[in-house]
Write an enzyme that holds these catalytic residues in place. Structure first.
Site, PDB file in Angstrom:
ATOM      1  N   SER A   1       0.863  -1.182   0.000  1.00 18.56           N
ATOM      2  CA  SER A   1       0.000   0.000   0.000  1.00 18.56           C
ATOM      3  C   SER A   1       0.904   1.238   0.000  1.00 18.56           C
ATOM      4  O   SER A   1       2.130   1.128   0.079  1.00 18.56           O
ATOM      5  CB  SER A   1      -0.885  -0.007   1.238  1.00 18.56           C
TER       6      SER A   1
ATOM      7  N   GLY B   1       0.363   5.492  -3.858  1.00 21.21           N
ATOM      8  CA  GLY B   1      -0.312   6.595  -4.536  1.00 21.21           C
ATOM      9  C   GLY B   1      -1.509   6.172  -5.368  1.00 21.21           C
ATOM     10  O   GLY B   1      -1.789   6.739  -6.421  1.00 21.21           O
TER      11      GLY B   1
ATOM     12  N   LYS C   1       8.472  -9.868 -10.094  1.00 18.40           N
ATOM     13  CA  LYS C   1       7.802 -11.008  -9.436  1.00 18.40           C
ATOM     14  C   LYS C   1       6.609 -10.609  -8.557  1.00 18.40           C
ATOM     15  O   LYS C   1       5.529 -11.191  -8.677  1.00 18.40           O
ATOM     16  CB  LYS C   1       8.835 -11.813  -8.618  1.00 18.40           C
TER      17      LYS C   1
ATOM     18  N   CYS D   1     -10.039  26.533  12.867  1.00 21.96           N
ATOM     19  CA  CYS D   1     -10.851  25.831  13.851  1.00 21.96           C
ATOM     20  C   CYS D   1     -10.272  25.999  15.253  1.00 21.96           C
ATOM     21  O   CYS D   1     -10.419  27.057  15.853  1.00 21.96           O
ATOM     22  CB  CYS D   1     -11.039  24.376  13.449  1.00 21.96           C
TER      23      CYS D   1
ATOM     24  N   HIS E   1     -13.086  24.815   8.336  1.00 19.01           N
ATOM     25  CA  HIS E   1     -11.889  24.192   7.752  1.00 19.01           C
ATOM     26  C   HIS E   1     -11.873  24.507   6.260  1.00 19.01           C
ATOM     27  O   HIS E   1     -12.251  23.656   5.440  1.00 19.01           O
ATOM     28  CB  HIS E   1     -11.925  22.677   7.954  1.00 19.01           C
TER      29      HIS E   1
ATOM     30  N   GLU F   1      -9.618  24.454   4.279  1.00 18.80           N
ATOM     31  CA  GLU F   1      -8.717  23.578   3.522  1.00 18.80           C
ATOM     32  C   GLU F   1      -9.463  22.459   2.791  1.00 18.80           C
ATOM     33  O   GLU F   1      -8.943  21.867   1.858  1.00 18.80           O
ATOM     34  CB  GLU F   1      -7.633  22.985   4.445  1.00 18.80           C
TER      35      GLU F   1
HETATM   36  N1  GLN Z   1     -11.378  20.739  19.625  1.00 18.02           N
HETATM   37  C1  GLN Z   1     -12.091  21.854  19.058  1.00 18.02           C
HETATM   38  C2  GLN Z   1     -13.586  21.604  18.988  1.00 18.02           C
HETATM   39  O1  GLN Z   1     -14.032  20.490  19.055  1.00 18.02           O
HETATM   40  C3  GLN Z   1     -11.538  22.184  17.678  1.00 18.02           C
HETATM   41  C4  GLN Z   1     -11.806  21.150  16.653  1.00 18.02           C
HETATM   42  C5  GLN Z   1     -11.015  21.316  15.376  1.00 18.02           C
HETATM   43  O2  GLN Z   1     -10.022  22.037  15.349  1.00 18.02           O
HETATM   44  N2  GLN Z   1     -11.422  20.651  14.312  1.00 18.02           N
HETATM   45  O3  GLN Z   1     -14.337  22.524  18.859  1.00 18.02           O
END
Ligand code: GLN
Length: 538
Positions: A13, A16, A188, A385, A515, A517
């Site tokens: 594994s 990629g 192989k 976050c 988030h 990202e």
């Molecule tokens: N621990 C924090 C919460 O639950 C931040 C969570 C996170 O950064 N995804 O709110």
């Protein structure tokens, strides 16, 4: 009728498979086909939410609130589509559905057995995810020969019988080692993987050979003979030292897309045009300037390699910016614990600082110290976050003089709980209902007109970002915090939840409860990451 491409891995594994699957998808999409991808994870967890990031890598969050294996992230980043949680199938989900059905009396009178009930449920889920698409890639996690992926291979063979061989092809991705003591590439293990796949009645239409070096003609014809496929369908995919986003270009150089279409009895709907993609790849590989970014994380002590995987979406988001701005970005992962006492001098060499998301109290005080250093020294800072929660804690302590301000996640007794748990989350924790119970998925945020965040999001008043957390800014402290200059520039439409903060007058000091990202794509970098790097360059 939807056509299927089943991708399985042989030998080892970690070669990629996810990136290759995404690259195949990108190529077919570029030929004009509506393409999606499904990831099969043979583990018994119902989703990745309860797995350890240090062992398994990052948990990916979908728009519809799924907590999924990170490969779905690769698919989204390459294909530029939102992929829902139904595109991730685990053994746990399959058995849970069948057992729930059985307990609900849906099979009354019947014996519920592995065959046909398990493969039928797998096929049902795969077809559901594929609905509405011309082509669906199905990546089977793990390695051929694992016990746990046999049901999935069986199901794919059964799907072949249902829809006809012209509508499904198999791609085997293998690895060809070059043992250092003989310096010769060995076929192989690949032959054995082909053999094991054959035991499931599956014969690959393509074999992608991952290796340190390109495959030579001797190896190609060996595999051709053994697997009984044309050598033109043996595709070489050597290691690259630049970027994964080059792989679709490399595969297309071998006309891989056209070969796949031919096997599926399809024709290109349009000419492939990778000019923009190639320009972005070239930008990444020839940066004008290299920036140094410190990412203050918690998983460093497990080893750098794992850490990179734990924050893969953040790394990729920065790469997306790098491609657009032609700026190289070197990320150093620094352990937050290092900064608990001081050590701030180390940070002077960095152009910018990111505090990513996280759970649990390890390294929290170190992260707070780093945020203070960034705020006071005008170093571009992006908080994600947990990063936003701690930026609020730091500001409350140092500027608002709220002694011991904290998140109740770390100090339930604090007199100034500037970050607190949502009331409904309290119940969940009390009853230990940890699976899929956070605030998950895409939520709207209203942006304050004229704010930096509003400008970065293209002056949009309402945006959506993905979430995964239990704690929030406590509304009782908003007035005092804002009166001291930190601006909550994005809030939920009902104004109850704080989604973005920024510090006017600072070079770049922005944080979000979300988030971002998870929505960054190659060619469409997420606005906050773009703004962060722009903030450094300005
Ligand atoms: N621990 C924090 C919460 O639950 C931040 C969570 C996170 O950064 N995804 O709110």
């Amino acid at each position: 009728m939807t056509k299927y491409i089943v991708v399985a891995g042989g030998v080892i594994s970690g070669v990629g498979k996810g990136v290759t699957t995404s690259s195949i998808g990108k190529i077919l999409q570029s030929y004009g086909y509506k393409t999606t991808a499904v990831k099969i994870d043979p583990y018994i967890n119902c989703d990745a939410g309860t797995l350890r990031p240090t062992e398994h890598g990052e948990v990916w969050v979908t728009d519809d609130g799924g907590e999924i294996d990170q490969d779905l992230g690769n698919y989204e980043r390459f294909l530029d589509i939102n992929i829902p949680k139904k595109n991730n199938i685990t053994t746990g989900q399959i058995y849970k559905t069948i057992i729930d059905r059985e307990r609900g009396g849906k099979y009354l009178g019947k014996t519920v057995q592995f065959i046909p009930h398990v493969p039928d449920e797998i096929k049902r889920r795969v077809r559901l995810a594929a609905k509405g698409f011309d082509i669906c890639l199905v990546e089977i996690g793990g390695t051929i020969g694992d016990f746990e992926n046999i049901p999935f291979l069986f199901a794919m063979k059964s799907l072949e019988r249902d829809i006809g061989k012209e509508n499904i092809i198999y791609v085997l991705i293998t690895y060809l080692p070059i043992p250092s003591h003989i310096e010769e590439m060995k076929t192989k293990p690949t032959q054995q993987a082909i053999g094991m796949l054959g035991e499931n009645g599956i014969f690959p239409d393509f074999i992608i050979c991952r290796a340190k070096k390109p495959l030579d003609s001797v190896r190609k014809s060996k595999i051709e003979t053994y697997a009984n496929i044309k050598s033109s369908n043996v595709i070489s995919e050597p290691d690259i030292d630049s970027t994964i986003y080059r792989i679709p270009l490399d595969l297309e150089r071998e006309k891989f897309g056209l070969k796949i279409l031919k096997e599926l009895k399809l024709r290109p709907k349009r000419r492939i045009d990778f000019r923009n993609w190639k320009r972005l790849v070239d930008n990444m590989t020839n940066p004008r300037r290299v920036l140094k970014v410190a990412m203050i994380g918690k998983y460093v002590d497990i080893g750098d390699y794992k850490l990179a995987d734990s924050y893969i979406s953040i790394n990729e988001s920065l790469k997306h910016v790098s491609a657009e701005l032609k700026a190289g970005i070197k990320i150093d992962w620094l352990d937050a614990k290092k900064f608990e006492r001081s050590n701030m001098g180390i940070l002077k060499q960095y152009d910018g600082i990111i505090i990513p998301g996280g759970f649990g109290s390890t390294g929290i005080e170190g992260k707070i110290n780093v945020i203070r250093f960034a705020r006071l020294n005008n170093i571009p800072f992006l908080g994600l976050c947990l990063g936003m929660q701690l930026a609020v804690v730091e500001f409350a302590r140092d500027v608002c003089k709220l002694k011991d301000a904290n998140s109740t996640e770390f100090n339930p007794e604090t007199r100034h709980p500037v970050i607190d748990i949502l009331p409904e989350q309290k119940e969940i924790i009390k009853n230990s209902r940890y699976g899929a119970s956070m605030r998950l998925g895409a939520y709207p945020a209203k942006l304050q007109k004229g704010s930096l965040v509003w400008k970065l999001y293209g002056e949009k008043n309402l945006i959506h970002e993905r979430h995964r957390h239990r704690y929030e800014v406590n509304p009782d402290f908003i007035d005092i915090i804002e009166s001291k200059g930190l601006v909550f520039s994005g809030v939920s439409p009902d104004r109850k939840l704080m989604e973005f903060v920024e510090l006017p007058g600072h070079k770049f000091f922005v944080a979000t409860q979300a988030h971002p990202e998870f929505k960054s794509r190659f060619g469409k970098a997420a606005p906050l990451f773009y703004g962060f790097v722009r903030g450094i360059l300005n």
